[in-house]
Design an enzyme around this catalytic site. Structure first.
Site, short mmCIF file in Angstrom:
data_model
loop_
_atom_site.label_atom_id
_atom_site.label_comp_id
_atom_site.label_asym_id
_atom_site.label_seq_id
_atom_site.Cartn_x
_atom_site.Cartn_y
_atom_site.Cartn_z
N SER A 50 0.80 -1.23 0.00
CA SER A 50 0.00 0.00 0.00
C SER A 50 0.83 1.28 0.00
O SER A 50 0.30 2.35 -0.25
CB SER A 50 -0.97 0.02 1.19
OG SER A 50 -0.27 0.23 2.39
N LYS A 88 1.09 4.44 6.67
CA LYS A 88 0.36 5.35 5.77
C LYS A 88 0.98 6.75 5.85
O LYS A 88 1.74 7.07 6.77
CB LYS A 88 -1.12 5.45 6.16
CG LYS A 88 -1.86 4.14 6.14
CD LYS A 88 -2.01 3.56 4.76
CE LYS A 88 -2.70 2.21 4.82
NZ LYS A 88 -2.45 1.38 3.69
#
Length: 191
Positions: A50, A88
């Site tokens: 991700s 993230k």
């Protein structure tokens, strides 16, 4: 005189003392590193794709919560959002309004597009997936004490766009990525 020299040669005291000194240094070093990695920083292994191209599966990073307040652009480790900790990028902080511009394919923060190139990724790749009930409705204002996070691999990232993650409470941030450890081609301060 010869008897004294012979006794000193046979006396293992200097060798014992040297071994004990080395053992003391090694044990002290292990304790110091353990305390450092337990209370001040952690080594985290990236799991998943991700954050491609910034971080790939298997990369190792040094994370600390002593690097100051979380700001837009910081890469953080979030716990309690999903089953496993996630890595993230913070794209908005408390009080900012997050929306998505479908024509540009970009996230907007306070009405201004936040182009992907700002973070070293492609422009025009940030959309809200068409998954009714699974994603948040936008625009959203980031609540006090929270941040909005996205993965750099926007097409393959479960992040704040999804109701399952949503706005991230800053208390659930383990820390900021401050140093890239592995692979050695990335070794250095996170940027």
């Amino acid at each position: 005189m010869e008897e004294l020299e012979t006794r000193q040669e046979r006396d293992p005291q200097p060798l014992r003392q040297s071994v004990l000194e080395w053992a003391e240094v090694v044990v002290g070093s292990v304790v110091a590193v353990t305390l450092l990695l337990t209370f001040l920083c952690r080594i985290i292994t990236v799991d998943g794709s991700s954050m491609n191209p910034t971080y790939e599966n298997g990369d190792r990073v040094l994370v600390t919560n002593l690097a100051g307040p979380v700001e837009q652009g910081d890469v953080v480790i979030v716990v309690n959002a999903l089953e496993e900790p996630i890595i993230k990028r913070v794209v908005a902080t408390q009080g900012q309004v997050v929306d998505f511009d479908p024509a540009l394919g970009e996230v907007t923060v306070d009405g201004e597009p936040l182009y992907g190139e700002t973070f070293g990724i492609s422009n025009g790749i940030t959309y809200v997936p068409d998954l009714p009930g699974e994603v948040l409705e936008f625009p959203q204002t980031v609540p006090e004490g929270c941040v909005f996070v996205l993965g750099d691999n926007r097409q393959n990232s479960k992040d704040s766009r999804f109701a399952e993650v949503g706005m991230v409470d800053c208390r659930n941030i383990l820390g900021k990525v401050v140093f890239d450890l592995f692979p050695l081609t990335k070794f250095g301060f996170a940027g």
